[in-house]
Scaffold this motif. Structure first.
Motif, mmCIF file in Angstrom:
data_model
loop_
_atom_site.group_PDB
_atom_site.id
_atom_site.type_symbol
_atom_site.label_atom_id
_atom_site.label_comp_id
_atom_site.label_asym_id
_atom_site.label_seq_id
_atom_site.Cartn_x
_atom_site.Cartn_y
_atom_site.Cartn_z
ATOM 1 N N ARG A 119 -19.198 -5.435 -11.263
ATOM 2 C CA ARG A 119 -19.503 -6.459 -11.433
ATOM 3 C C ARG A 119 -18.950 -7.599 -10.701
ATOM 4 N NH1 ARG A 119 -17.883 -6.318 -16.826
ATOM 5 N NH2 ARG A 119 -17.847 -8.570 -17.038
ATOM 6 N N PHE A 120 -17.890 -7.257 -9.682
ATOM 7 C CA PHE A 120 -16.923 -8.104 -9.058
ATOM 8 C C PHE A 120 -17.055 -7.992 -7.762
ATOM 9 C CE2 PHE A 120 -15.657 -8.239 -13.451
ATOM 10 C CZ PHE A 120 -15.191 -9.663 -13.782
ATOM 11 N N ALA A 121 -16.676 -9.029 -6.531
ATOM 12 C CA ALA A 121 -16.817 -8.847 -5.379
ATOM 13 C C ALA A 121 -15.153 -9.044 -5.219
ATOM 14 C CB ALA A 121 -17.091 -10.290 -4.723
ATOM 15 N N LEU A 122 -14.736 -8.379 -4.131
ATOM 16 C CA LEU A 122 -13.206 -8.295 -3.874
ATOM 17 C C LEU A 122 -12.431 -9.726 -4.087
ATOM 18 C CD1 LEU A 122 -12.977 -6.186 -0.797
ATOM 19 C CD2 LEU A 122 -12.298 -5.598 -3.136
ATOM 20 N N ASP A 123 -13.045 -10.652 -3.781
ATOM 21 C CA ASP A 123 -12.279 -11.967 -4.130
ATOM 22 C C ASP A 123 -12.582 -12.465 -5.281
ATOM 23 O OD1 ASP A 123 -10.781 -11.883 -1.546
ATOM 24 O OD2 ASP A 123 -12.362 -12.632 -0.232
ATOM 25 N N THR A 138 -7.430 -11.063 -8.153
ATOM 26 C CA THR A 138 -8.719 -10.773 -7.616
ATOM 27 C C THR A 138 -8.890 -9.396 -7.802
ATOM 28 O OG1 THR A 138 -7.704 -10.234 -5.517
ATOM 29 C CG2 THR A 138 -8.523 -12.566 -5.745
ATOM 30 N N LEU A 139 -10.339 -8.767 -7.724
ATOM 31 C CA LEU A 139 -10.559 -7.449 -7.698
ATOM 32 C C LEU A 139 -9.560 -6.797 -6.525
ATOM 33 C CD1 LEU A 139 -11.672 -4.752 -8.872
ATOM 34 C CD2 LEU A 139 -13.728 -5.466 -7.189
ATOM 35 N N ARG A 140 -9.584 -7.151 -5.408
ATOM 36 C CA ARG A 140 -8.918 -6.814 -4.356
ATOM 37 C C ARG A 140 -7.295 -6.443 -4.703
ATOM 38 N NH1 ARG A 140 -9.705 -10.201 -0.621
ATOM 39 N NH2 ARG A 140 -11.039 -9.247 0.688
ATOM 40 N N TRP A 141 -6.495 -7.343 -5.368
ATOM 41 C CA TRP A 141 -5.340 -7.362 -5.869
ATOM 42 C C TRP A 141 -5.268 -6.159 -6.996
ATOM 43 C CZ3 TRP A 141 -2.349 -6.685 -10.099
ATOM 44 C CH2 TRP A 141 -1.087 -6.778 -9.861
ATOM 45 N N ILE A 142 -6.086 -6.087 -7.779
ATOM 46 C CA ILE A 142 -6.183 -4.910 -8.751
ATOM 47 C C ILE A 142 -6.222 -3.431 -7.929
ATOM 48 C CG2 ILE A 142 -7.452 -3.894 -10.652
ATOM 49 C CD1 ILE A 142 -7.902 -6.919 -11.643
ATOM 50 N N TYR A 143 -7.337 -3.366 -7.146
ATOM 51 C CA TYR A 143 -7.586 -2.076 -6.278
ATOM 52 C C TYR A 143 -6.017 -1.848 -5.716
ATOM 53 C CZ TYR A 143 -12.686 -1.306 -6.760
ATOM 54 O OH TYR A 143 -13.741 -1.180 -7.130
ATOM 55 N N THR A 144 -5.509 -2.917 -4.803
ATOM 56 C CA THR A 144 -4.305 -2.410 -4.240
ATOM 57 C C THR A 144 -3.081 -2.056 -5.215
ATOM 58 O OG1 THR A 144 -4.990 -3.961 -2.695
ATOM 59 C CG2 THR A 144 -2.634 -3.425 -2.691
#
Length: 170
Positions: A119-123, A138-144
């Motif tokens: 449901r989210f974009a990376l930023d 951000t989702l990017r931070w969570i993935y990392t």
């Protein structure tokens, strides 16, 4: 069943690459547990440590739940295994705890994480807040962060597996 790890693509877009590395590390932890019985999966590394492969899987179920459901999607879900009274509850196994339950719970949390992330974009900023700083992430931070979390614990899993039956591998 033989766990097949899928190597992350070398030419993917950023999101696919992050998801690929996260799935690779999820598969690695599953692989480290493959073929062991409940007693072996609950075997602690070196006393007094209570760290075990089953405990790591339970921990990662809570980590998936926390970052993707509580922080990213702002779902009101309680921790699965730990509490304010027992902050390391996922590692405090009882005779009634089984691999089947731990594995099923972990896989359900991975599925829920994928649903939340879709449901989210990376930023996009998280709907919930980081419990440490109260900031959205951000989702990017969570993935990392999740890749880092799995990578660190897969190192533990390597040592635990070698301690249990001598099996080693990357």
């Amino acid at each position: 069943m033989t766990i097949k790890r899928t190597e992350p693509a070398t030419d993917a877009d950023e999101r696919s690459m992050l998801e690929g590395f996260l799935d690779y590390h999820r598969q690695t932890l599953e692989w480290k547990c493959e073929g062991l019985d409940d007693a072996q999966l609950r075997t602690a590394s070196v006393p007094p440590s209570e760290l075990s492969l089953m405990g790591l899987v339970r921990h990662m179920a809570d980590v998936e739940r926390s970052w993707f459901r509580r922080v990213l999607a702002d779902e009101d879900v309680a921790p699965l295994y730990y509490s304010d009274e027992d902050r390391d509850g996922e590692f405090h196994l009882t005779d009634t705890d089984t691999w089947e339950d731990a594995y099923t719970t972990w896989q359900a949390e991975i599925a829920a994480a994928r649903t939340s992330a879709a449901r989210f974009a990376l930023d996009d900023a998280s709907q919930g807040r980081n419990g440490f700083t109260e900031e959205p992430l951000t989702l990017r931070w969570i993935y990392t962060h999740m890749i880092e979390e799995y990578a660190r614990h897969n190192g533990h899993a390597d040592l635990l597996r070698e301690r249990v039956d001598g099996a080693t591998g990357e």
